[in-house]
Design a protein around this motif. Structure first.
Motif, PDB file in Angstrom:
ATOM      1  N   VAL A   1     -21.134 -46.937   5.685  1.00 34.59           N
ATOM      2  CA  VAL A   1     -20.255 -45.833   5.293  1.00 34.59           C
ATOM      3  C   VAL A   1     -20.760 -45.271   3.976  1.00 34.59           C
ATOM      4  N   ALA A   2     -21.094 -43.991   3.964  1.00 31.08           N
ATOM      5  CA  ALA A   2     -21.770 -43.401   2.811  1.00 31.08           C
ATOM      6  C   ALA A   2     -20.794 -42.748   1.843  1.00 31.08           C
ATOM      7  N   HIS A   3     -19.711 -42.179   2.370  1.00 32.27           N
ATOM      8  CA  HIS A   3     -18.811 -41.435   1.498  1.00 32.27           C
ATOM      9  C   HIS A   3     -17.364 -41.597   1.936  1.00 32.27           C
ATOM     10  N   VAL A   4     -16.498 -41.554   0.933  1.00 29.23           N
ATOM     11  CA  VAL A   4     -15.062 -41.592   1.210  1.00 29.23           C
ATOM     12  C   VAL A   4     -14.383 -40.529   0.346  1.00 29.23           C
ATOM     13  N   ASP A   5     -13.527 -39.766   0.961  1.00 32.69           N
ATOM     14  CA  ASP A   5     -12.661 -38.845   0.222  1.00 32.69           C
ATOM     15  C   ASP A   5     -11.225 -39.274   0.477  1.00 32.69           C
ATOM     16  N   ALA A   6     -10.434 -39.376  -0.584  1.00 32.98           N
ATOM     17  CA  ALA A   6      -9.033 -39.734  -0.412  1.00 32.98           C
ATOM     18  C   ALA A   6      -8.205 -38.884  -1.354  1.00 32.98           C
ATOM     19  N   SER A   7      -6.988 -38.611  -0.942  1.00 26.76           N
ATOM     20  CA  SER A   7      -6.135 -37.775  -1.788  1.00 26.76           C
ATOM     21  C   SER A   7      -4.684 -38.042  -1.450  1.00 26.76           C
ATOM     22  N   VAL A   8      -3.820 -37.673  -2.375  1.00 28.21           N
ATOM     23  CA  VAL A   8      -2.401 -37.667  -2.066  1.00 28.21           C
ATOM     24  C   VAL A   8      -1.781 -36.438  -2.721  1.00 28.21           C
ATOM     25  N   ALA A   9      -0.991 -35.717  -1.919  1.00 32.27           N
ATOM     26  CA  ALA A   9      -0.270 -34.549  -2.431  1.00 32.27           C
ATOM     27  C   ALA A   9       1.214 -34.876  -2.440  1.00 32.27           C
ATOM     28  N   CYS A  10       1.872 -34.529  -3.514  1.00 30.41           N
ATOM     29  CA  CYS A  10       3.322 -34.699  -3.623  1.00 30.41           C
ATOM     30  C   CYS A  10       3.925 -33.321  -3.880  1.00 30.41           C
TER      31      CYS A  10
ATOM     32  N   ALA B   1      -8.740 -47.742  -4.900  1.00 30.21           N
ATOM     33  CA  ALA B   1      -8.770 -49.044  -4.203  1.00 30.21           C
ATOM     34  C   ALA B   1      -9.024 -48.835  -2.713  1.00 30.21           C
ATOM     35  N   ALA B   2      -8.387 -47.806  -2.140  1.00 29.00           N
ATOM     36  CA  ALA B   2      -8.585 -47.523  -0.717  1.00 29.00           C
ATOM     37  C   ALA B   2     -10.034 -47.094  -0.469  1.00 29.00           C
ATOM     38  N   ALA B   3     -10.570 -46.249  -1.369  1.00 33.20           N
ATOM     39  CA  ALA B   3     -11.953 -45.784  -1.208  1.00 33.20           C
ATOM     40  C   ALA B   3     -12.926 -46.969  -1.316  1.00 33.20           C
ATOM     41  N   ARG B   4     -12.653 -47.876  -2.273  1.00 29.98           N
ATOM     42  CA  ARG B   4     -13.520 -49.067  -2.406  1.00 29.98           C
ATOM     43  C   ARG B   4     -13.488 -49.900  -1.131  1.00 29.98           C
ATOM     44  N   ALA B   5     -12.297 -50.060  -0.569  1.00 31.55           N
ATOM     45  CA  ALA B   5     -12.159 -50.871   0.649  1.00 31.55           C
ATOM     46  C   ALA B   5     -12.951 -50.252   1.797  1.00 31.55           C
ATOM     47  N   ALA B   6     -12.987 -48.938   1.862  1.00 29.58           N
ATOM     48  CA  ALA B   6     -13.741 -48.278   2.937  1.00 29.58           C
ATOM     49  C   ALA B   6     -15.242 -48.352   2.671  1.00 29.58           C
ATOM     50  N   LEU B   7     -15.625 -48.144   1.411  1.00 35.62           N
ATOM     51  CA  LEU B   7     -17.058 -48.155   1.067  1.00 35.62           C
ATOM     52  C   LEU B   7     -17.671 -49.543   1.219  1.00 35.62           C
ATOM     53  N   ALA B   8     -16.808 -50.572   1.218  1.00 32.00           N
ATOM     54  CA  ALA B   8     -17.312 -51.929   1.384  1.00 32.00           C
ATOM     55  C   ALA B   8     -17.890 -52.150   2.772  1.00 32.00           C
ATOM     56  N   VAL B   9     -17.555 -51.277   3.705  1.00 31.83           N
ATOM     57  CA  VAL B   9     -18.102 -51.397   5.062  1.00 31.83           C
ATOM     58  C   VAL B   9     -19.510 -50.799   5.063  1.00 31.83           C
ATOM     59  N   GLN B  10     -20.475 -51.607   5.411  1.00 29.00           N
ATOM     60  CA  GLN B  10     -21.865 -51.157   5.331  1.00 29.00           C
ATOM     61  C   GLN B  10     -22.145 -50.022   6.318  1.00 29.00           C
TER      62      GLN B  10
ATOM     63  N   TRP C   1       8.672 -24.465  -6.948  1.00 27.53           N
ATOM     64  CA  TRP C   1       7.791 -25.439  -6.282  1.00 27.53           C
ATOM     65  C   TRP C   1       7.082 -26.268  -7.346  1.00 27.53           C
ATOM     66  N   ARG C   2       7.037 -27.555  -7.151  1.00 27.32           N
ATOM     67  CA  ARG C   2       6.149 -28.397  -7.958  1.00 27.32           C
ATOM     68  C   ARG C   2       5.188 -29.078  -6.998  1.00 27.32           C
ATOM     69  N   ARG C   3       3.917 -28.985  -7.342  1.00 33.62           N
ATOM     70  CA  ARG C   3       2.906 -29.604  -6.480  1.00 33.62           C
ATOM     71  C   ARG C   3       2.013 -30.472  -7.349  1.00 33.62           C
ATOM     72  N   GLU C   4       1.668 -31.626  -6.826  1.00 30.55           N
ATOM     73  CA  GLU C   4       0.763 -32.491  -7.561  1.00 30.55           C
ATOM     74  C   GLU C   4      -0.245 -33.052  -6.578  1.00 30.55           C
ATOM     75  N   ARG C   5      -1.502 -33.066  -7.008  1.00 35.45           N
ATOM     76  CA  ARG C   5      -2.533 -33.560  -6.107  1.00 35.45           C
ATOM     77  C   ARG C   5      -3.517 -34.404  -6.891  1.00 35.45           C
ATOM     78  N   VAL C   6      -3.790 -35.591  -6.376  1.00 35.58           N
ATOM     79  CA  VAL C   6      -4.793 -36.474  -6.959  1.00 35.58           C
ATOM     80  C   VAL C   6      -5.832 -36.712  -5.875  1.00 35.58           C
ATOM     81  N   SER C   7      -7.112 -36.518  -6.217  1.00 34.46           N
ATOM     82  CA  SER C   7      -8.187 -36.698  -5.233  1.00 34.46           C
ATOM     83  C   SER C   7      -9.246 -37.627  -5.804  1.00 34.46           C
ATOM     84  N   VAL C   8      -9.805 -38.448  -4.935  1.00 29.36           N
ATOM     85  CA  VAL C   8     -10.947 -39.261  -5.352  1.00 29.36           C
ATOM     86  C   VAL C   8     -12.078 -39.053  -4.354  1.00 29.36           C
ATOM     87  N   ARG C   9     -13.289 -39.260  -4.866  1.00 34.34           N
ATOM     88  CA  ARG C   9     -14.478 -39.174  -4.027  1.00 34.34           C
ATOM     89  C   ARG C   9     -15.294 -40.409  -4.337  1.00 34.34           C
ATOM     90  N   ASP C  10     -15.545 -41.198  -3.331  1.00 36.38           N
ATOM     91  CA  ASP C  10     -16.300 -42.445  -3.492  1.00 36.38           C
ATOM     92  C   ASP C  10     -15.687 -43.318  -4.590  1.00 36.38           C
TER      93      ASP C  10
END
Lengths: 449, 541
Positions: free
Chosen positions: B198-207, B187-196, B85-94
């Motif tokens: 909205v206090a926090h955004v969590d985004a991630s991608v697992a491969c 970039a996705a988190a910035r686009a969501a945070l631009a909406v007044q 198994w190979r797993r990769e995960r990238v997560s961002v917060r705000d």
């Protein structure tokens, strides 16, 4: 099958040395977990599968200027370790900066915890078969269909870094759970326990408890409709619901306004939120229920009171969040002890039932999920032994019920507290009492047995 | 019991409150809309090279040695899996990266039958000494179990097969750099945070990349590679003054696919909508509880199918083999072909060949070819999920190919194929379903989920809820959950979307078994209408 440790301290030090020798970044940390686990399952009155596996995971975190990445693998030869370090450093170099990165921890002092039972580490297929044979014998004698699981492991966790941190924890664990069902499918009973010593688990006694519940719940169960009831929650049921509250004990979510413990401009520490008899604490060095004395980031775990006489005393806080608030960090718990502030107030389960005029006895809760984090409202169902209580006695089986209820309300609406016992489960070490709770909300009836 | 993330669906058309009309947004990426073929989709061209250059081939000799040693020790049957198994995960917060991790897990698991009982042992140490050790251990365990077995394990016959397969993909998700993945999420988190508001955004991608080489003592050899990707984004809106908060998950689904699935999901374009929705959840009207119709979007219904039909048609559960944990089933062998569990328009199909399906494969973990078969036909329960050691219990001649283990160190057992509700013949759109509903709720996305151990009583929530009045969406609702009994639920199904509305949803972590294992599985469905108990879970808060 006399078994050596899956990773002796000197082997751990050699592995850490080999990995760190390959490091170029100033901040490189290593985490190693080695675990030999074995199990035997049984169902429909016979063994089904059994297995044994040695798993090793070596994980390297490299950090430079706030850029950080973690890479892990299964191999532990020096070439593989060096490759992990190189890959972690290469990934970290490409990573965006994480402003919440904390500097590496230096050497720490940890509580001395005796958590490895050599006898449990030595158990082989014969030992597991013996446990299962006892449960099957009880089922045969009671004319019930048994299923269940016995499992045990021997595990080592190691943390180390270039700043001199070295943490080593060896532990064993064992658990037995069993479900007994009547052949006609109208009755079901469950019992389970866990310990760091397999010898602590009394297979015959557990099997009898499950068998008694199965027999008592057989036949046509009465239907109690949705509503608020006084309930006697056995220890397992208390632990099942309590876990949602334990996982909500975080300072950051509270301070950010997205938790049950949020308050305008801060959090609820210091508030009397629960019944004044309630204490919730953790302690890695408890002699009978030991747990890891360090957090995943290497911080020592000290004994801590989360709730003292109903008052919220602490919330866990990461090093980053704590430093931002000018407070000391508080690692999250690895063990949970719920108890009466005055142990003399604790009663036997039988006494608890005797004190209930009309209510419901719940063995355990199943498929528990968070429904609404604002109130820590959770949902799930009773299972494997749900009974009506009338006049202080168990009056007969009832159909299982779905609850929609909050563990915060459970700890607030306490009527009486039982004696704590270690419950089954491979997550947190949980030692909790049965509780009598009023106004417990059941939302719908289930046909499941 | 899925505990993983999200579902797909660019709910963009539901846009701002003023623009409720365009439902085109239900359209997912093309891969989720291809009707299922009769066999697994063609292997990815680029994958053939991956098979021939695989590092597992260097250890094939060890796997053969494990089987030989087990046979010599007295095993009547043995199979051995090399699993990487190979797993990769990238997560961002705000506005920052919160985690970058890659892991690899590689080892060898040996399963044997000796004296008529199963035994299993596994190791990550790929040396002749370790192999000899697991062969001894597996056979010893089987012999111990045999002492307590009233009758021996019987395997249904299977053809001897040799082959290789790589799940279709266009872009190897591991070929995209960590930096690019992080930048996309930021970039996705910035686009969501631009909406007044909205206090926090969590985004991630697992491969994820799962590779396994299976050998059996009967002579089968199959080598397969699977690529799975799972993007996710959650926006949280907080109203400190009123002490309220609300989180909204993107409905993007995990998929058996390459990076092209993440590209098609366009998280950056969809993020402002998710952020808007979080705000609207915060200020939405509390739902009025009661028995009423709900229209469940595919992004919500897939999980209800999974829990109420997927698990209840697992034969091992019905036989009591999972009684101690996952539970049994309201279905029993004597109900096959007779029991009415849904209305006439309900057809449910098990399918391990479906393009994009997370449980899609060419062969299962005992080399049985994947297939497609009926579970429920015109509302009547007709079929079971089986493995080679289960088929005989219902007198079926061969296995349905449902054996799976989630890693080298896990014992393979019966796991769920993709189970999908077939679209309606009338070709209805989602608007048609809404238009035909006088007083109800439209529910999209996955929320809280819980079901009993025999799969009767369930209660689910969702991500977003619309009040329906007189055939129109009127306003967003909050604190909605729906509760029903599985049979009553499927019997109340009176309207289905057509083929154009069919979508695939799924989970990477369906839990079952002891010690617990995780299975990846998808469920396709159109939007559909049911009668349920709608609950208000807000508790007056």
């Amino acid at each position: 099958m006399s078994q050596p440790s899956p990773l002796k301290p000197e082997e751990a030090r050699a592995l850490v040395k080999a990995a760190l020798a390959a490091a170029k970044f100033p901040e490189v940390g290593v985490r190693i977990s080695a675990r030999r686990a074995a199990h035997m399952r049984f169902a429909a009155g016979a063994p089904t599968t059994s297995g044994e596996a040695l798993r090793v995971e070596v994980s390297v975190t490299a950090t430079r200027d706030g850029r950080s990445a973690t890479v892990s693998g299964t191999d532990r030869d020096p070439a593989a370790l060096a490759q992990l370090v190189r890959e972690a450093e290469a990934l970290a170099a490409l990573a965006p900066v994480d402003p919440e990165t904390e500097p590496p921890l230096g050497p720490q002092t940890y509580a001395r915890v005796a958590a490895r039972d050599p006898k449990t580490a030595e158990v082989g297929p014969e030992g597991r078969t013996e446990v299962v044979a006892r449960a099957l014998k009880v089922a045969r004698e009671a004319k019930l269909v048994a299923s269940g699981l016995v499992e045990h492991d021997d595990a080592v966790t190691v943390l180390a870094n270039r700043a001199g941190l070295f943490a080593y924890h060896a532990s064993t664990s064992a658990s037995l759970t069993t479900t007994m069902r009547t052949p006609d499918g109208t009755g079901s009973g469950w019992a389970g326990a866990s310990s760091f010593r397999l010898a602590d688990l009394d297979a015959t006694a557990l099997a009898r408890r499950a068998a008694d519940k199965a027999t008592m719940s057989a036949g046509a169960a009465e239907v109690l409709g949705p509503g608020a009831y006084t309930v006697v929650l056995e220890a397992q049921a208390v632990a099942d619901l309590l876990s949602f509250l334990v996982f909500s004990l975080g300072a950051r979510a509270a301070d950010e306004g997205r938790s049950f413990f949020s308050r305008p401009g801060g959090n609820a520490i210091g508030e009397a939120l629960f019944d004044p008899r309630i204490v919730l604490r953790s302690d890695p060095a408890d002699p009978n229920n030991p747990s890891t004395p360090f957090a995943p980031d290497g911080l020592p775990l000290a004994p801590i009171r989360w709730i003292d006489r109903g008052v919220l005393k602490a919330l866990s806080s990461s090093r980053f969040w704590a430093s931002k608030q000018n407070k000391p960090p508080v690692p999250g718990p690895r063990s949970i002890f719920l108890e009466a502030a005055d142990p003399a107030q604790a009663k036997d389960l039988v006494e608890l039932v005797r004190g209930v005029e009309r209510g419901v006895l719940v063995t355990r809760l199943w498929y528990n999920r968070m429904l609404e984090p604002r109130q820590i409202l959770a949902t799930g169902l009773t299972r494997d032994g749900t009974f009506k209580i009338e006049g202080g006695k168990i009056a007969g089986p009832i159909k299982n019920l779905r609850y929609n209820e909050s563990p915060a309300a459970m700890l607030k609406n306490v009527v009486a507290i039982g004696r704590p016992e270690r419950v089954a489960g491979d997550g947190l070490v949980s030692v909790v009492p049965p509780l009598v709770v009023r106004d417990f909300h059941f939302a719908s009836v289930s046909d499941a047995v | 019991m899925p505990s993983s993330r999200r579902s797909f669906l660019a709910l963009a058309g539901l846009g701002s409150a003023s623009a409720l009309a365009p439902w085109r947004a239900w359209a997912g990426p093309p891969t989720s809309r291809v009707p299922a073929p009769a066999s697994a989709p063609a292997s990815a061209d680029a994958g053939v090279a991956m098979l021939t250059t695989s590092r597992l081939l260097a250890d094939e000799g060890l796997a053969r040695a494990a089987i030989d040693a087990a046979r010599k020790a007295g095993a009547s049957y043995a199979d051995c899996r090399l699993v990487l198994w190979r797993r990769e995960r990238v997560s961002v917060r705000d506005d920052h990266v919160s985690g970058i991790g890659r892991s690899e897990e590689y080892g060898l698991g040996l399963r044997v039958i000796a004296d008529g009982a199963w035994g299993f042992a596994a190791t990550a140490e790929r040396t002749p000494k370790a192999i000899a050790g697991i062969a001894r251990a597996a056979v010893a365990m089987a012999r111990q179990s045999a002492l307590l077995m009233p009758q021996p394990v019987a395997l249904a016959p299977a053809q001897v097969v040799q082959g290789g397969w790589v799940s279709p993909f266009q872009v190897d998700p591991f070929s995209i750099s960590i930096a690019d993945k992080a930048e996309l999420l930021l970039a996705a988190a910035r686009a969501a945070l631009a909406v007044q508001g909205v206090a926090h955004v969590d985004a991630s991608v697992a491969c994820l990349r799962e590779e396994k080489l299976l050998l059996t003592s009967e002579g089968s050899r199959v080598h397969q590679i699977f690529f799975r990707v799972a993007p996710g984004l959650t926006a949280t809106a907080i109203d400190r003054r009123r002490g309220r908060f609300a989180a909204r998950d993107h409905e993007v689904q995990p998929m058996l696919a390459g990076w092209e699935h993440v590209t098609a999901a366009d998280l950056v374009a969809g993020a402002p909508q998710i952020a808007d929705d979080a705000l609207r959840k915060l200020h939405a009207a509390p739902v009025v509880p009661g028995k009423k119709p709900v229209i469940l979007a595919p992004s919500n219904l897939w999980l209800t199918i999974h829990e109420s039909i997927g698990h209840s048609t697992e034969l091992d559960r019905a036989l009591g083999l999972e009684a101690n944990y996952a539970g049994t089933s309201f279905l029993t062998a004597d109900k096959t072909g007779k029991f009415k569990l849904g209305s006439e328009i309900v057809d449910l199909v098990a399918d391990r060949t479906q393009p994009g399906g997370l449980a899609t494969t060419a062969w299962d973990d005992e080399a049985v070819p994947s297939q497609r078969w009926d579970l429920v036909r015109k509302g009547t329960f007709v079929g079971w999920q089986t493995t080679r050691d289960l088929a005989g219990a219902i007198n079926e001649p061969t296995s349905r190919g449902c054996l799976y283990a989630d890693g080298y160190a896990s014992v393979p057992f019966a796991r769920m194929p993709n189970v999908s509700l077939q679209p309606g013949a009338e070709g209805y759109t989602t608007e048609d379903l809404i238009g035909a509903t006088d007083d109800g709720v439209l529910i999209t996305g996955r929320g809280s989920w819980s079901i009993d151990q025999q799969r009767y009583n369930f209660q689910f929530s969702g991500q977003f809820f619309w009040e329906i009045k007189h055939g129109r969406l009127t306003r967003p609702l909050r604190d909605v959950a729906y509760q029903a009994n599985s049979v009553e639920f499927w019997s109340s199904c009176d309207m289905l979307g057509g083929a154009d509305t069919y979508r695939l949803g799924g989970s990477l972590s369906d839990g079952k078994g002891e010690p617990s294992q995780s299975n990846s599985v998808s469920h396709g469905c159109p939007p559909a209408r049911f009668i349920v108990n709608v609950l208000n879970t807000g508790g007056g808060a």
